[in-house]
Write an enzyme that holds these catalytic residues in place. Structure first.
Site, PDB file in Angstrom:
ATOM      1  N   ASP A 110       0.790  -1.241   0.000  1.00  0.00           N
ATOM      2  CA  ASP A 110       0.000   0.000   0.000  1.00  0.00           C
ATOM      3  C   ASP A 110       0.824   1.294   0.000  1.00  0.00           C
ATOM      4  OD1 ASP A 110       0.947   0.182   2.651  1.00  0.00           O
ATOM      5  OD2 ASP A 110      -0.924  -0.543   3.520  1.00  0.00           O
ATOM      6  N   HIS A 125       6.112  -8.201  -1.241  1.00  0.00           N
ATOM      7  CA  HIS A 125       4.964  -8.731  -1.999  1.00  0.00           C
ATOM      8  C   HIS A 125       4.493  -7.771  -3.095  1.00  0.00           C
ATOM      9  CE1 HIS A 125       3.864 -11.601   1.582  1.00  0.00           C
ATOM     10  NE2 HIS A 125       4.924 -11.998   0.913  1.00  0.00           N
ATOM     11  N   ASN A 219       1.349  -6.977  18.124  1.00  0.00           N
ATOM     12  CA  ASN A 219       0.108  -7.450  17.499  1.00  0.00           C
ATOM     13  C   ASN A 219      -0.931  -7.578  18.610  1.00  0.00           C
ATOM     14  OD1 ASN A 219      -1.928  -9.104  16.205  1.00  0.00           O
ATOM     15  ND2 ASN A 219      -0.372  -9.781  14.764  1.00  0.00           N
ATOM     16  N   PRO A 220      -2.159  -7.093  18.410  1.00  0.00           N
ATOM     17  CA  PRO A 220      -3.158  -7.245  19.472  1.00  0.00           C
ATOM     18  C   PRO A 220      -3.494  -8.715  19.738  1.00  0.00           C
ATOM     19  CG  PRO A 220      -3.966  -5.780  17.721  1.00  0.00           C
ATOM     20  CD  PRO A 220      -2.667  -6.358  17.247  1.00  0.00           C
TER      21      PRO A 220
END
Ligand code: BJW
Length: 250
Positions: A110, A125, A219-220
């Site tokens: 993105d 990627h 990370n949550p």
């Protein structure tokens, strides 16, 4: 249940980070979640909920139904282009300035790290804003992702495809070697906002651990990496990374 991050960073982690010379960071879709970009698995919701990732992100899917695959990418491209970097992206860009060697390995397509000011970004990627010819022998260069009427290569007329790495495809050779080198030589590796399920990226923290580096997961949720990581900070990256930056500046 993973233990939540309570705003406090372990003093030994901060000490280690202050003396680190070589930092590697591996990011995944969770880093962009707070910018409103759905994570990879959340992108399979709504209109797309009856597809599996392999139904849309594979060479077989593209060969079978290129228009469907392009529609999914056009939808996701619209979301990423409308999004802005969040405090996690900006904190990573600021952290880069503090270390002699800092390599940001991203699985994201993105461009939000680059838009936040990160400089040494390795895209594992690909990038969703670009298209490339689907004929591997064609010399055509990458072009901006096309509108519907222009989805054929101007040189060889083969279909254009999104410039991303699908399941079953090799990662760009240079990007993968830079990632392996960064993981093998770093003092500390951060694995941030990734489910740690997609290889070969998911192997990079193991590689760093095997060479004696400290590995910090942000990370949550719990992932396959959580149990192995030296530290696991269970909170959104947009919260933890600015806190980490602030603690380093004290
Ligand atoms: C937050 C948060 C917040 C939420 N803060 N966190 C062993 C070794 C090698 C390969 C394999 C292997 N086993 C299997 C394979 C094959 C396959 C694979 O890994 N499959 C697995 C599913 C098992 N790998 C491949 O096919 C790769 N190629 C390959 O191996 O080639 C070999 C070869 C060599 C030579 C010649 C030919 C072939 C290619 C993998 C390519 C992956 N491509 C995709 C699509 C990219 C384009 C696109 O975006 O459309 O990449 S798939 C998808 O997964 C995408 C992502 O980059 C990638 C990882 O996902 P990510 O980023 O982890 O996202 P999520 O959604 O899974 O997780 C988000 C996380 O964020 C969650 O944990 C949340 O909790 C967290 N989160 N909010 C922090 N605020």
């Amino acid at each position: 249940m993973p233990e939540a991050f309570n705003g406090q960073l372990a003093p030994e982690l901060l000490r280690y980070l202050r003396s680190a010379q070589r930092v590697a960071v591996l990011t995944g879709a969770g880093v962009s979640a707070e910018s409103g970009v759905p994570t990879f698995r959340d992108a399979m919701t709504g209109l797309w909920s009856h597809y599996r990732p392999e139904d849309l992100a594979s060479p077989e899917a593209f060969a079978q139904n290129p228009a469907l695959v392009w529609d999914w990418y056009a939808w996701r491209r619209g979301l990423t282009e409308a999004a802005a970097p969040n405090p996690g992206h900006y904190a990573l860009a600021a952290l880069e300035q503090r270390f002699p060697t800092f390599t940001l390995l991203t699985q994201n397509v993105d461009s939000l790290h680059q838009r936040a000011g990160s400089q040494n970004v390795v895209e594992l990627h690909g990038n969703i804003s670009l298209a490339r010819c689907s004929n591997p022998a064609c010399p055509a260069s990458r072009t901006p992702a096309p509108i519907e009427a222009e989805r054929s290569c101007t040189i060889c007329s083969a279909p254009l495809r999104p410039n991303v790495v699908w399941f079953g495809e090799a990662l760009p050779k240079d990007a993968l070697s830079m990632a392996i080198q960064a993981a093998e030589t770093c003092d500390i590796l951060f694995s941030i906002g990734t489910s740690s399920m997609v290889y070969p990226a998911a192997q990079l923290p193991d590689l760093a651990l095997s060479r004696g580096a400290v590995v910090v997961e942000i990370n949550p949720d719990q992932t396959p990496l959580t149990a192995e990581a030296t530290y696991a900070l269970h909170a959104p990256s947009g919260v933890v990374l600015p806190a980490l930056l602030a603690a380093l500046q004290v």
